[in-house]
Design an enzyme around this catalytic site. Structure first.
Site, PDB file in Angstrom:
ATOM      1  N   GLU A  18       0.885  -1.181   0.000  1.00 35.13           N
ATOM      2  CA  GLU A  18       0.000   0.000   0.000  1.00 35.13           C
ATOM      3  C   GLU A  18       0.910   1.214   0.000  1.00 35.13           C
ATOM      4  O   GLU A  18       1.663   1.431   0.947  1.00 35.13           O
ATOM      5  CB  GLU A  18      -0.885   0.021   1.249  1.00 35.13           C
ATOM      6  CG  GLU A  18      -1.900  -1.098   1.320  1.00 35.13           C
ATOM      7  CD  GLU A  18      -2.717  -1.016   2.599  1.00 35.13           C
ATOM      8  OE1 GLU A  18      -3.108   0.101   2.989  1.00 35.13           O
ATOM      9  OE2 GLU A  18      -2.944  -2.062   3.216  1.00 35.13           O
ATOM     10  N   CYS A  59      -1.735   8.815   3.701  1.00 37.02           N
ATOM     11  CA  CYS A  59      -1.562   8.425   2.299  1.00 37.02           C
ATOM     12  C   CYS A  59      -2.802   8.789   1.486  1.00 37.02           C
ATOM     13  O   CYS A  59      -2.727   8.971   0.276  1.00 37.02           O
ATOM     14  CB  CYS A  59      -1.239   6.942   2.176  1.00 37.02           C
ATOM     15  SG  CYS A  59      -2.265   5.860   3.161  1.00 37.02           S
TER      16      CYS A  59
END
Length: 1011
Positions: free
Chosen positions: A766, A800
């Protein structure tokens, strides 16, 4: 921590807070006793209510067609929802092209023909014909086919839109006029004269949603001040009771009217309110503080006491406030107000209402995982509360001048019964709603009309609330307009109905902890608007010291860990799935039990704001419970259907040792999410946290071990990524790697794995993204600004999922940018352990230097729009949030991880070019869309290769099991964390096929019954 000093409360204030989210059954049972009537009284109430309903229906038939129109298109119909969406957005859109799109989007798909001739109202049928014809003309806008016939239709549509657009806009203005008294206070005062001659009084509300900027607050303040003067002149010699008054929203007077800013709000908002109240006293008019969201109630009471107690208001009894009876605190608020009145020997005007934010309060409590709701979950329980509170008000005439706001005939009849021959009270109704009810009473009982004043753009938020109230098919006004609903059903006794119910709370509105049903429990949040909770949290946090620093793992220790983890695969992986899942559920409970300690460590080591700490702990808890549920489902062997005489099964098995490499920006949630997923799948785990946050990881591992996970199955290693992480990824005993971090590091790990001898190793990554938000001109700017601020600057922009680039349609860009600048001016940069702080420091000096370097480049290549001012900051790695305007997205080459936002204007015709620019970055993590046009939203979503799209909301805070999170392309490999496809990736699949006929034939087949 949290604030300088604990919040002090009197016994009456403490009682209010105690009732904030109290058990609903207990609250209702207490209110039933207080609201009870004798059988004789109830007979009179029913008779009065029946007469009122009958009269109201007769009056409604004479009063025009809009009531019938709103009933015909209630919110149980697709057409009603379309009209509400149209009314909410059309009038604020500046460009004709987007207006045409919205009209087409909302009117064309709906089936208007089914509403033809179903009403006796000429107005309704004429309006339906207009909508039907508009829909048929505009339908080609939605048709993507390319043919000569379709082209001719589209040409006709474009020609007709210039005619249709002003007609539809005028229709929306007519609906708006039903609920808004005038665009200016003078226009409203003039319009009121006709009703005043009949005996009605007025309270004027200067429309506008809550202030987002200091400029907004000043504008609303001046609007109130001018209105007070105009109302005073119109009132002439009348007093606050007999003359018109004004209603004021505290949220309009301060851009940060919220509990987190309590000290600032008390210092800044209270003087502004006092100035307005003093002006109202000078004009001798009524001055009422409107009720707003539940989390602001107790702060509002502090402000009210501060103003009401000022000697400047001595001798004036025009000060008042609204009390929402749908809140469990309402009776206790009235007790406190009675005491306030006695202490300062002045009577208060109290407007008792049901409440207008019910649906919002329910959802917010569920989202935040709070223990209960601040409001009743049944409308009839609110009716009971209304009656009980009314009794309290009427019983203390020396303290209160009661004002009862209701459109419900039973409630009105009950008030009349309780009041008897008294005349020192009044009813209130909303302009455009309920006047046909009070026309029957105006000659005997005073009634005041709550009259909003403002432009069509200002009315939008208010209009939606009114349409929701009118349009809900359970609302009193909607049922009143339905002649097929009997009078007895309309005036059904709410007290008897609630008393006879076995279950007092609504059976279809579970407590926030139970919203996922029997599958799993929702994680518990912390109510940061509750004074008692904050005091307890402050005391708890200040007792906690950070654990001792952890030494980096040596090369020798790492080899030992690898050996232990590898050996443990033979034992942990063979444990039953149910036992592994139970360990995760125990871990979730332990995380919640240690919530305060974890908050302290995350805040101090990870530099995260307290609200972010709460969210992170909740996410970790959700990961544990969700993956426990998924394990029981996903890891159960599946028998596959095939030919008779065979047994075919597919089963999942552990891979071995999984290396979990997690980042510093979510030091608990992502760490726990990776680790428990790998563990529950039967793998052993070596967890490597970021070098900046080892203490959080160590605490998490301690709790996981306490939950029953063997020490040999879960190991913690610490140190620099390029040393410890590199050795882990290169070791052949590692059977899989889970990584969250930068795209660059992910590529290095990927290259290491390709060069490693032995089996191919699964890699779940990720990574980040150049995340964008697209805003067209149909979006609500105030909502956009709120969502942009949270998406770009929460957690100091170190998520993020955070917003990096904002594309704004040029038609609204200048207005939106100015609003954004004003809202940013209210941001507080400072100590993350203080509740009043909005943005804390970035994680370390390297992060700070990167942001400073990027800002320096942007100052050359782009235009600085705004940077948040800072003052008196403690020594730490602070970077003030800033916004730059870019000419083109190509100026950004990679993600910038921090509180820097970039804005790009675009023309509506260039939407495809915008999408192409975003795609060309190579990233695909999160995307925000703000638009009221469904066709535009669908068009963007279908074309964008991004992992998570967020529509008309912020872009952060993905919820485990609800919004599985993860990107594609440069933003990750998948599968999504917190989703149903995650655990199988951590397993190997094995298929078994058995010939069951090998030992004597197919007995099951030959034994089949003939039946």
């Amino acid at each position: 921590m949290i604030f300088a000093n604990p919040i002090k409360q009197t016994a009456l204030q403490a009682a209010i807070t105690h009732a904030y989210r109290a058990d609903e059954t207990t609250c209702v049972n207490n209110l039933l006793k207080q609201a009870a009537f004798s059988s004789v009284e109830m007979q009179r109430i029913h008779a009065t209510a029946a007469k009122l309903v009958d009269g109201t229906r007769e009056n409604r038939k004479k009063s025009g067609g809009l009531d019938a129109f709103l009933h015909q298109y209630d919110l149980s119909t697709e057409e009603g929802i379309a009209l509400m969406c149209l009314a909410e957005a059309l009038l604020r859109i500046p460009d004709s092209a987007t207006r045409d799109q919205l009209i087409s989007d909302k009117i064309s798909p709906a089936d208007w023909s089914k509403h033809l001739n179903t009403s006796d109202s000429l107005f309704v049928n004429a309006a339906t014909w207009s909508l039907l014809l508009t829909g048929k003309v505009l339908a080609p806008n939605l048709n993507p086919e390319k043919s000569l016939g379709a082209s001719l239709k589209r040409l006709f549509s474009r020609t007709s839109s210039a005619i249709i657009r002003p007609i539809v806009a005028q229709g929306m203005k007519i609906i708006g006029k039903q609920f808004v008294m005038g665009t200016t206070i003078n226009e409203a005062l003039k319009r009121a004269k006709k009703s005043e001659e009949l005996g009605y009084r007025y309270s004027y509300d200067m429309l506008g949603e809550s202030a987002k900027t200091r400029e907004d607050a000043e504008k609303y303040f001046n609007s109130y001040l001018n209105a007070i003067k105009a109302i005073g002149q119109a009132s002439a010699t009348l007093d606050p009771i007999h003359g018109p008054g004004i209603s004021v929203k505290l949220s309009a007077l301060h851009p940060r009217y919220e509990m987190a800013k309590r000290e600032r709000v008390l210092a800044e908002l209270a003087p502004s309110l006092l100035e307005l109240a003093t002006a109202a006293k000078a004009q001798n008019i009524g001055f009422t503080i409107d009720a707003e969201e539940a989390d602001r109630l107790e702060l509002s009471l502090e402000i009210i006491e501060k103003v009401f107690s000022d000697p400047a208001l001595n001798g004036w009894e025009g000060f008042g406030l609204a009390v929402q009876s749908y809140q469990k605190r309402a009776p206790f608020v009235i007790d406190w107000l009675a005491d306030l009145s006695k202490r300062y020997q002045r009577r208060l005007m109290v407007r008792l209402i049901k409440g207008a934010y019910w649906d919002t309060e329910i959802k917010l409590s569920q989202v935040l995982g709070l223990e209960n709701y601040p409001v009743f979950t049944r409308k009839n329980s609110t009716d009971v509360s209304f009656i009980a509170c009314a009794k309290k008000l009427l019983s203390q005439p020396e303290c209160f001048y009661p004002q009862f706001g209701s459109h419900n005939a039973f409630s009105v009849a009950a008030i009349l019964e309780m009041a008897g021959s008294r005349g020192d009270f009044e009813f209130q109704c909303l302009h455009g709603m309920g006047q046909t009810l009070y026309d029957q009473l105006i000659n005997t009982v005073p009634c005041r009309i709550y009259a909003p004043v403002g432009t069509h753009q200002d009315l939008l938020g208010y209009l939606v609330r009114r349409l929701l109230e009118n349009g809900a098919n359970t609302s009193f006004i909607n049922r009143l307009a339905d002649d097929t609903t009997s009078i007895d059903k309309i005036i059904d006794d709410p007290i008897a109905r609630i008393a006879n119910l076995q279950q007092k709370p609504h059976p279809h509105i579970p407590l926030p902890k139970n919203i996922y049903g029997t599958e799993r429990q929702n994680s518990a949040g912390v109510d940061l608007s509750n004074a008692q909770t904050l005091n307890q949290l402050k005391a708890g946090l200040e007792k906690i010291s950070l654990p001792q620093p952890i030494a980096d793992t040596t090369e020798k220790e790492l080899d030992q860990v690898l050996a232990k983890a590898f050996r443990a695969t033979n034992t942990w992986g063979k444990l039953a799935v149910e036992e592994r899942a139970a360990c995760l559920e125990r871990a979730a409970d332990l995380l919640e039990k240690n919530q305060t300690r974890l908050m302290a460590i995350i805040c101090r080591e990870g530099k995260k704001h307290l609200a972010d700490c709460v969210s992170e702990i909740r996410e970790a808890v959700d990961f544990c419970r969700y993956y426990a549920v998924r394990a029981r489902h996903d890891l159960t062997p599946q028998q596959l259907t095939g030919p008779t005489g065979e047994f075919n099964q597919l089963s999942l098995h552990p891979r071995g040792v999984i290396a979990c490499i997690s980042p510093w920006n979510f030091p608990l949630a992502i760490f726990i999410g990776q680790v428990v997923a790998a563990l529950v799948a039967g793998n052993t785990v070596i967890a490597k946290p970021a070098e900046q946050t080892p203490l959080v990881a160590a605490e998490a591992v301690r709790l996981l071990h306490e939950a029953g996970i063997p020490e040999d199955a879960l190991h913690l290693v610490t140190g620099r990524g390029e040393i410890v992480g590199a050795k882990l990824t290169a070791d052949a005993r590692i059977s899989g790697i889970m990584f969250t971090g930068s795209t660059e590091t992910a590529k290095i790990i990927q290259q290491t794995l390709t060069q490693r001898p032995g089996p191919l190793t699964p890699f779940i990554a990720e990574t980040g993204g150049l995340n964008t938000m697209i805003v067209d001109s149909s979006a609500l700017p105030e909502q956009v600004v709120s969502d942009v601020l949270s998406s770009a600057f929460n957690s100091a922009g170190q998520r993020c999922s955070a917003l990096r680039v904002l594309f704004v349609q040029e038609d609204i860009a200048s207005k939106l940018i100015e609003m954004l600048k004003g809202a940013m001016a209210e941001i507080v940069v400072g100590d993350p352990s203080l509740l009043a702080t909005d943005v804390g420091p970035v994680i370390d000096s390297d992060a700070l230097e990167m942001l400073q370097s990027h800002a320096e480049r942007m100052n050359k290549d782009a235009k600085l729009i705004y940077q948040v001012p800072t003052k008196n900051l403690p020594a730490d790695t602070f970077f003030a949030p800033c916004v730059f305007e870019l000419s083109d997205l190509s100026l950004l080459k990679r993600e910038v991880f921090g509180p820097i936002l970039h804005v790009i204007r675009y023309a509506a015709k260039d939407l495809d070019k915008v999408l192409e620019q975003i795609i060309n970055t190579g990233y695909g993590l999160t995307l925000g869309i703000h638009s009221r046009i469904d066709a535009t939203i669908d068009y963007i979503i279908q074309r964008m290769p991004v992992g998570n799209s967020y529509v008309n909301r912020n872009m952060i805070g993905a919820v485990v099991g609800v919004q599985p999170f993860g990107g594609e392309r440069l933003s990750g490999t998948g599968p999504k964390a917190g989703g149903p496809h995650y655990l199988p990736r951590l397993c190997v699949e094995r298929s078994t096929s058995v010939n069951t006929t090998a030992a004597g034939g197919n007995t099951s087949l030959v034994s089949l019954s003939e039946e």
